[in-house]
Scaffold this motif. Structure first.
Motif, PDB file in Angstrom:
ATOM      1  N   GLN A 104     -30.128  19.559  27.841  1.00 50.07           N
ATOM      2  CA  GLN A 104     -31.182  18.693  26.695  1.00 50.07           C
ATOM      3  C   GLN A 104     -31.664  19.712  25.452  1.00 50.07           C
ATOM      4  O   GLN A 104     -32.700  19.219  24.663  1.00 50.07           O
ATOM      5  CB  GLN A 104     -32.572  18.056  27.470  1.00 50.07           C
ATOM      6  N   ASN A 105     -31.036  20.864  25.623  1.00 49.99           N
ATOM      7  CA  ASN A 105     -31.491  21.594  24.822  1.00 49.99           C
ATOM      8  C   ASN A 105     -30.144  22.850  23.592  1.00 49.99           C
ATOM      9  O   ASN A 105     -30.103  23.860  22.985  1.00 49.99           O
ATOM     10  CB  ASN A 105     -32.019  22.876  25.709  1.00 49.99           C
ATOM     11  N   VAL A 106     -29.418  21.109  23.560  1.00 51.96           N
ATOM     12  CA  VAL A 106     -28.535  21.443  22.543  1.00 51.96           C
ATOM     13  C   VAL A 106     -28.779  21.317  20.734  1.00 51.96           C
ATOM     14  O   VAL A 106     -30.216  21.149  20.620  1.00 51.96           O
ATOM     15  CB  VAL A 106     -27.560  20.522  22.519  1.00 51.96           C
ATOM     16  N   ASP A 107     -27.409  21.672  20.670  1.00 50.60           N
ATOM     17  CA  ASP A 107     -28.389  22.791  18.809  1.00 50.60           C
ATOM     18  C   ASP A 107     -27.627  21.161  18.354  1.00 50.60           C
ATOM     19  O   ASP A 107     -28.379  21.018  16.783  1.00 50.60           O
ATOM     20  CB  ASP A 107     -27.842  23.541  17.950  1.00 50.60           C
ATOM     21  N   ILE A 108     -26.558  20.659  18.579  1.00 47.76           N
ATOM     22  CA  ILE A 108     -25.889  20.216  17.543  1.00 47.76           C
ATOM     23  C   ILE A 108     -25.381  18.603  18.511  1.00 47.76           C
ATOM     24  O   ILE A 108     -24.689  19.455  19.794  1.00 47.76           O
ATOM     25  CB  ILE A 108     -25.171  20.237  16.173  1.00 47.76           C
TER      26      ILE A 108
ATOM     27  N   TYR B 260     -25.527  13.341  10.757  1.00 46.46           N
ATOM     28  CA  TYR B 260     -23.622  13.014   9.885  1.00 46.46           C
ATOM     29  C   TYR B 260     -22.866  11.561  10.072  1.00 46.46           C
ATOM     30  O   TYR B 260     -23.076  11.661  11.919  1.00 46.46           O
ATOM     31  CB  TYR B 260     -22.979  14.382  10.813  1.00 46.46           C
ATOM     32  N   VAL B 261     -22.409  10.760   9.771  1.00 49.72           N
ATOM     33  CA  VAL B 261     -21.446   9.982  10.151  1.00 49.72           C
ATOM     34  C   VAL B 261     -19.815   9.927   9.564  1.00 49.72           C
ATOM     35  O   VAL B 261     -20.050  10.916   8.511  1.00 49.72           O
ATOM     36  CB  VAL B 261     -21.943   8.148   9.521  1.00 49.72           C
ATOM     37  N   LEU B 262     -18.893  10.541  10.622  1.00 45.40           N
ATOM     38  CA  LEU B 262     -17.575  10.816  10.316  1.00 45.40           C
ATOM     39  C   LEU B 262     -16.673   9.562   9.920  1.00 45.40           C
ATOM     40  O   LEU B 262     -16.320   8.992  10.688  1.00 45.40           O
ATOM     41  CB  LEU B 262     -17.185  12.186  10.929  1.00 45.40           C
TER      42      LEU B 262
ATOM     43  N   ASP C   4     -17.495  22.004   8.336  1.00 45.85           N
ATOM     44  CA  ASP C   4     -18.322  22.636   7.233  1.00 45.85           C
ATOM     45  C   ASP C   4     -19.925  21.441   8.457  1.00 45.85           C
ATOM     46  O   ASP C   4     -20.823  22.185   7.451  1.00 45.85           O
ATOM     47  CB  ASP C   4     -17.180  20.444   6.137  1.00 45.85           C
ATOM     48  N   VAL C   5     -19.681  20.887   9.573  1.00 47.85           N
ATOM     49  CA  VAL C   5     -20.495  19.801   9.762  1.00 47.85           C
ATOM     50  C   VAL C   5     -21.235  21.033  10.371  1.00 47.85           C
ATOM     51  O   VAL C   5     -22.662  21.643  10.804  1.00 47.85           O
ATOM     52  CB  VAL C   5     -20.295  18.871  10.681  1.00 47.85           C
ATOM     53  N   LEU C   6     -20.511  22.397  11.537  1.00 45.16           N
ATOM     54  CA  LEU C   6     -21.162  23.167  11.848  1.00 45.16           C
ATOM     55  C   LEU C   6     -21.956  24.264  11.212  1.00 45.16           C
ATOM     56  O   LEU C   6     -22.763  25.062  11.359  1.00 45.16           O
ATOM     57  CB  LEU C   6     -19.691  24.130  13.159  1.00 45.16           C
TER      58      LEU C   6
ATOM     59  N   LEU D  68     -18.990  11.954   6.018  1.00 46.40           N
ATOM     60  CA  LEU D  68     -17.952  13.110   5.601  1.00 46.40           C
ATOM     61  C   LEU D  68     -16.528  11.914   6.054  1.00 46.40           C
ATOM     62  O   LEU D  68     -16.229  11.707   6.695  1.00 46.40           O
ATOM     63  CB  LEU D  68     -18.332  14.239   6.484  1.00 46.40           C
ATOM     64  N   SER D  69     -15.740  12.134   5.163  1.00 46.68           N
ATOM     65  CA  SER D  69     -13.902  11.673   5.433  1.00 46.68           C
ATOM     66  C   SER D  69     -14.018  13.371   4.245  1.00 46.68           C
ATOM     67  O   SER D  69     -14.032  12.731   3.195  1.00 46.68           O
ATOM     68  CB  SER D  69     -14.144  10.269   5.207  1.00 46.68           C
TER      69      SER D  69
END
Length: 524
Positions: A65-69, A116-118, A128-130, A143-144
């Motif tokens: 549960q402690n993730v950044d992304i 974000y939706v890829l 880019d997302v990271l 983003l595509s």
């Protein structure tokens, strides 16, 4: 770039389940792209936790549960689960990303629930997302890339994620591989219809096959190409150069047009044990089935002979059909399918109900312009539990009568016994039985019969099917609640509804046309 704690979730399952079919096979349905993203994230220096959700796992326990992304890969039928997970992670401060078929098909809806939706996704998009890793609300960024990636991490690079997933498979373990993107055919209902065919590196294929022989005595490989073997000789030469003949068991989805007898003989020599050809329709897709302009009875006879020829060499054939195409009319398409069951008894029939997945295919624009797309929740858009396109030549009761009839015929005791006896290998025999008696055979038949009963006895239920009402029947709401379990509380308000005409509206806005629809819009 700061080091991030990254979660990757591949939603193979959409519900907590202990069904026999799920326990045996779901881990073998793992997707390659989430594994590739996990590899790319590690290459960028981030800490990665990878989870392939197959049903038995407790998602609350297996995902930190402690993730950044968090990257979530989902088919459309897992969208409600993905939305609930995103909401929960967002509440804990994480940024969330959606990829996979649902993101490509319904980006307008998905942007409401993800940062974000890829669409098409390559390593540059992930980088880019990271680097950004920011909240984008109330609507996420879409983003595509310009096209599908030209290269993906191979089996060696993905092995740690493959291995932890296959550890969940108790009996059968298929390693996912892919040799091409896109498809040369233009089936109007298919998500790959407009994606150019693009082979991947054959040197990488050879390296991966050699690597697998260091991990298993006799590996099993499931090719995830949309249409395996388009460059048939190149594929076979790569396999033959990499490993000894018949040292790996392969399964692949292909078209009958590629499965000539010399090709099938060569597949057998190289260890292919399962092939999944698309028959689709007795009246359409002649190029895929190698029947040209032949239709109906003439095509049925040729296809039956062709499938039996394949069964002379390969022990497992799954024949794929799409029910409810506009070319179907009257009982004949279903009767021909029943006759096919009799003439090719060893082949396992797999049925899909015609579904329009958002902007997956150009044909969906026509359905939306005609007001024929219904707002069934994504949870039921798995090609079986709902057909979200009003049939052109049937009433709903007529259509379900035919679907029930052909399903009951295909999974009757008589058909199951004939399929068992006609199969020559032990594993295909028992696999066919498991599929028939589990949720895929008996389970779907039970569900179809319940839908058919309600079409007669429940007027609001029937009105929803006929587009006279947009009020979702409680029958469907109750199923979503049951399937999501504790995560139902995390499903955002209004997330079981979507605009079934969003694709058409987006295209009209691009052209500066005022949206105009014949059908009713769904109201939350």
């Amino acid at each position: 770039m700061r080091k991030l704690t990254v979660g990757i979730v591949d939603l193979v399952g959409k519900v907590s389940t202990q069904t026999l079919w799920a326990r045996v096979m779901y881990a073998n349905l793992a997707n390659i792209m989430p594994q590739a993203i996990a590899s790319w994230c590690e290459h960028e220096g981030h800490e990665v936790t990878f989870v392939c959700y197959t049903g038995p796992e407790n998602l609350a326990e297996v995902i930190p549960q402690n993730v950044d992304i968090v990257f979530i890969g989902a088919y459309t039928h897992a969208a409600q689960l993905a939305y609930a997970l995103s909401n929960r992670f967002r509440a804990g401060g994480a940024v969330t990303v959606l990829g996979g078929p649902h993101a490509r098909c319904y980006p307008q809806d998905a942007r409401k629930y993800f940062d974000y939706v890829l669409g098409f996704t390559d390593r540059e998009i992930i980088r880019d997302v990271l680097q950004d890793c920011a909240r984008h609300r109330p609507f996420g960024q879409y983003l595509s890339a310009a096209g599908q990636p030209v290269a993906l991490p191979g089996v060696r690079e993905r092995w740690k994620f493959i291995e932890q997933t296959l550890n969940k498979a108790p009996l059968i373990k298929y390693v996912p591989m892919i040799g091409s993107m896109g498809c040369p055919y233009t089936c109007s209902f298919c998500i790959d219809a407009t994606v150019p065919y693009q082979p991947l590196d054959f040197d990488g294929i050879r390296e991966d096959l050699r690597f697998l022989l260091t991990k298993y005595k006799r590996p099993r490989v499931g090719w995830q190409d949309p249409n395996f073997g388009v460059r048939f000789n190149d594929y076979m030469e790569a396999i033959e150069a990499a490993v000894p003949a018949n040292s790996i068991d392969f399964a692949a989805e292909s078209s009958l047009s590629l499965l000539s007898e010399p090709h099938v003989q060569r597949l057998k020599r190289n260890g292919f044990t399962a092939i999944l050809p698309g028959i689709e329709s007795w009246y359409e897709m002649g190029n895929k089935s190698r029947t040209g302009r032949q239709q109906g009875l003439e095509k049925f006879r040729q296809v039956s002979d062709h499938v039996n020829m394949i069964m002379d060499y390969l022990p497992y054939v799954q024949a794929n059909f799409v029910l409810g195409l506009d070319s179907d009319e009257g009982p004949e398409p279903f009767e021909l399918t029943k006759n096919f069951i009799d003439l090719a008894p060893a082949a396992f029939p797999a049925y899909s109900l015609l579904s329009a997945f958002g902007q997956a295919a150009p044909l969906n624009l026509e359905y939306q312009q005609e007001g024929r797309v219904l707002p069934f929740p994504f949870h039921f858009l798995n090609n079986n539990h709902a057909m979200n396109v009003s049939p052109k030549h049937y009433t709903w009761p007529e259509f379900y009568d035919h679907v029930i009839d052909v399903t009951a015929y295909s999974f009757s005791r008589r058909a199951i016994v004939k399929r068992f006896r006609a199969s020559t290998a032990r594993l295909p025999r028992w696999l066919n039985i498991v599929r028939a008696v589990s949720s895929e055979g008996f389970g779907r038949l039970k569900f179809y019969r319940e839908v058919r009963r309600r079409l007669d006895e429940d007027r609001p239920f029937r009105d929803y099917f006929e587009g006279k009402s947009t009020e979702l029947p409680h029958f469907y709401i109750d199923i979503i609640k049951r399937d999501l379990g504790a995560l139902w509380e995390w499903l955002p308000e209004g997330a079981i509804y979507h605009d079934p005409n969003a694709y058409l509206k987006a295209e009209q806005e691009k052209r500066g046309v005022q949206p105009s629809l014949t059908g009713a819009e769904v109201l939350p």
